[in-house]
Design a protein around this motif. Sequence first.
Motif, PDB file in Angstrom:
ATOM      1  N   ALA A  99      -9.882   5.930  15.221  1.00 55.91           N
ATOM      2  CA  ALA A  99      -9.581   7.167  14.496  1.00 55.91           C
ATOM      3  C   ALA A  99      -8.150   7.157  13.964  1.00 55.91           C
ATOM      4  O   ALA A  99      -7.885   7.625  12.846  1.00 55.91           O
ATOM      5  CB  ALA A  99      -9.801   8.376  15.408  1.00 55.91           C
ATOM      6  N   VAL A 100      -7.223   6.617  14.757  1.00 54.35           N
ATOM      7  CA  VAL A 100      -5.828   6.535  14.316  1.00 54.35           C
ATOM      8  C   VAL A 100      -5.682   5.533  13.183  1.00 54.35           C
ATOM      9  O   VAL A 100      -5.056   5.820  12.155  1.00 54.35           O
ATOM     10  CB  VAL A 100      -4.909   6.163  15.497  1.00 54.35           C
ATOM     11  N   THR A 101      -6.252   4.349  13.352  1.00 47.21           N
ATOM     12  CA  THR A 101      -6.102   3.327  12.310  1.00 47.21           C
ATOM     13  C   THR A 101      -6.787   3.760  11.016  1.00 47.21           C
ATOM     14  O   THR A 101      -6.292   3.469   9.927  1.00 47.21           O
ATOM     15  CB  THR A 101      -6.650   1.975  12.784  1.00 47.21           C
ATOM     16  N   ALA A 102      -7.899   4.466  11.128  1.00 49.60           N
ATOM     17  CA  ALA A 102      -8.577   4.951   9.918  1.00 49.60           C
ATOM     18  C   ALA A 102      -7.719   5.974   9.187  1.00 49.60           C
ATOM     19  O   ALA A 102      -7.656   5.986   7.944  1.00 49.60           O
ATOM     20  CB  ALA A 102      -9.932   5.553  10.282  1.00 49.60           C
ATOM     21  N   THR A 103      -7.053   6.841   9.940  1.00 46.88           N
ATOM     22  CA  THR A 103      -6.179   7.843   9.323  1.00 46.88           C
ATOM     23  C   THR A 103      -5.004   7.185   8.614  1.00 46.88           C
ATOM     24  O   THR A 103      -4.672   7.532   7.474  1.00 46.88           O
ATOM     25  CB  THR A 103      -5.662   8.828  10.388  1.00 46.88           C
ATOM     26  N   LEU A 104      -4.373   6.230   9.269  1.00 39.07           N
ATOM     27  CA  LEU A 104      -3.243   5.534   8.644  1.00 39.07           C
ATOM     28  C   LEU A 104      -3.699   4.738   7.429  1.00 39.07           C
ATOM     29  O   LEU A 104      -3.000   4.683   6.408  1.00 39.07           O
ATOM     30  CB  LEU A 104      -2.569   4.615   9.656  1.00 39.07           C
ATOM     31  N   ALA A 105      -4.861   4.126   7.529  1.00 44.65           N
ATOM     32  CA  ALA A 105      -5.386   3.348   6.403  1.00 44.65           C
ATOM     33  C   ALA A 105      -5.634   4.241   5.194  1.00 44.65           C
ATOM     34  O   ALA A 105      -5.449   3.811   4.048  1.00 44.65           O
ATOM     35  CB  ALA A 105      -6.667   2.633   6.812  1.00 44.65           C
ATOM     36  N   ALA A 106      -6.045   5.476   5.437  1.00 45.83           N
ATOM     37  CA  ALA A 106      -6.304   6.395   4.332  1.00 45.83           C
ATOM     38  C   ALA A 106      -5.018   6.873   3.678  1.00 45.83           C
ATOM     39  O   ALA A 106      -4.977   7.113   2.457  1.00 45.83           O
ATOM     40  CB  ALA A 106      -7.106   7.596   4.846  1.00 45.83           C
ATOM     41  N   MET A 107      -3.950   7.016   4.465  1.00 47.86           N
ATOM     42  CA  MET A 107      -2.704   7.548   3.925  1.00 47.86           C
ATOM     43  C   MET A 107      -1.767   6.477   3.387  1.00 47.86           C
ATOM     44  O   MET A 107      -0.953   6.754   2.496  1.00 47.86           O
ATOM     45  CB  MET A 107      -1.990   8.365   5.006  1.00 47.86           C
ATOM     46  N   ALA A 108      -1.863   5.268   3.917  1.00 46.25           N
ATOM     47  CA  ALA A 108      -0.919   4.215   3.545  1.00 46.25           C
ATOM     48  C   ALA A 108      -0.853   3.933   2.046  1.00 46.25           C
ATOM     49  O   ALA A 108       0.241   3.694   1.511  1.00 46.25           O
ATOM     50  CB  ALA A 108      -1.239   2.934   4.314  1.00 46.25           C
ATOM     51  N   PRO A 109      -1.977   3.940   1.314  1.00 41.96           N
ATOM     52  CA  PRO A 109      -1.871   3.663  -0.123  1.00 41.96           C
ATOM     53  C   PRO A 109      -1.173   4.771  -0.908  1.00 41.96           C
ATOM     54  O   PRO A 109      -0.770   4.566  -2.056  1.00 41.96           O
ATOM     55  CB  PRO A 109      -3.340   3.540  -0.561  1.00 41.96           C
ATOM     56  N   GLN A 110      -1.046   5.951  -0.308  1.00 39.22           N
ATOM     57  CA  GLN A 110      -0.505   7.089  -1.032  1.00 39.22           C
ATOM     58  C   GLN A 110       0.954   7.385  -0.707  1.00 39.22           C
ATOM     59  O   GLN A 110       1.686   7.898  -1.551  1.00 39.22           O
ATOM     60  CB  GLN A 110      -1.340   8.329  -0.715  1.00 39.22           C
ATOM     61  N   LEU A 111       1.372   7.078   0.520  1.00 33.72           N
ATOM     62  CA  LEU A 111       2.719   7.414   0.955  1.00 33.72           C
ATOM     63  C   LEU A 111       3.326   6.257   1.753  1.00 33.72           C
ATOM     64  O   LEU A 111       2.651   5.678   2.606  1.00 33.72           O
ATOM     65  CB  LEU A 111       2.698   8.659   1.856  1.00 33.72           C
ATOM     66  N   PRO A 112       4.596   5.917   1.520  1.00 35.87           N
ATOM     67  CA  PRO A 112       5.248   4.928   2.382  1.00 35.87           C
ATOM     68  C   PRO A 112       5.403   5.498   3.786  1.00 35.87           C
ATOM     69  O   PRO A 112       5.618   6.702   3.963  1.00 35.87           O
ATOM     70  CB  PRO A 112       6.601   4.703   1.709  1.00 35.87           C
ATOM     71  N   MET A 113       5.303   4.626   4.812  1.00 33.55           N
ATOM     72  CA  MET A 113       5.330   5.086   6.189  1.00 33.55           C
ATOM     73  C   MET A 113       6.305   4.237   6.990  1.00 33.55           C
ATOM     74  O   MET A 113       6.328   3.011   6.860  1.00 33.55           O
ATOM     75  CB  MET A 113       3.932   5.011   6.810  1.00 33.55           C
ATOM     76  N   ALA A 114       7.099   4.903   7.827  1.00 35.55           N
ATOM     77  CA  ALA A 114       8.046   4.219   8.696  1.00 35.55           C
ATOM     78  C   ALA A 114       7.761   4.578  10.139  1.00 35.55           C
ATOM     79  O   ALA A 114       7.180   5.631  10.439  1.00 35.55           O
ATOM     80  CB  ALA A 114       9.480   4.603   8.337  1.00 35.55           C
TER      81      ALA A 114
END
Length: 234
Positions: A99-114
Amino acid sequence: MRGGFEALCFDLDNTLVDRNRAWQAFLEGWLRDRFPHTPATWRKRTLAELVALDRHGWAPSEDVDAHLVKALGLDDREVNRLRIQWRGAIPRLFTPDPAVTATLAAMAPQLPMALVSNGSGENQRRKLAAAGLIPFFPPEFIFISGERRCAKPGPGLFQAALAALGTPAAATLFIGDDPVRDILGAHAVGMATCWISNGRADVSLPQSPDMIISSIPDLEGFVHARHEPHTCHA
C-alpha cells in the motif's frame, strides 16, 4: 493532485515503515533467546517495559541502553552486541508494504520527493532497501542525520532538503509521525506539514499540522488539501 504543493518530504520511521512493529518483534525474539529459562510472563512484562521506554523510537538510545544494563544486568559489550544484532535483523524485519509503495509510485511522477530522517546512515539505508523504497528517492534527495551531522527538529536537514529540491518551503509538504521532530521542526522553517497519526488520538501536538492522516496510503487523496486542516479517520 498538486493543489499548490511542488514537492513532498517524508520522515522514515513510523511514517514510511513500521519501525515500532519491527523493534517489538526484534526485542521479543531477543528476550526469548537471551533469557530462555525465564517465565513467559516475565518476558512479556519486560518487553512491554522496553517498548514503553523506547517511546516510538523517540527516546535517546543511551537511555534504552542504560535500562538494559540496570534492569536486565547486561554489560556494555552485550548491549553493543544487541545493537549489532538489530542492524543485522533489519532486512527481515522491514519488508515492502504494497500500500505504501503503491502510493509513492502514484505520486512520484507528479512531485519530487525527498527523505529526511534521523538515525544512523547504515540503519536507515538498510530500512529503505529492505522496504523497497530506494527507487522513490534519488541519492541527492536522501538526508539522514547520522550522515549530515544535524538532526530534526533543528533546521539543518529540512533546509538541505529544500535546497536540493529547489522548492519554496511553503510549497513543500513534510509528512511525519513525530509531533516535535517532524511537525514542529518542519513548521519552523516554513514548510507545510502532514502528521501521520498511526491511529493515535491522545498525542499532544505542539504545532497544529496542515493535515492529519492515519497512514501513508491516505496521503494521495488528501495532499491537494493545502489550505484547510483535514483529518482522515481511515
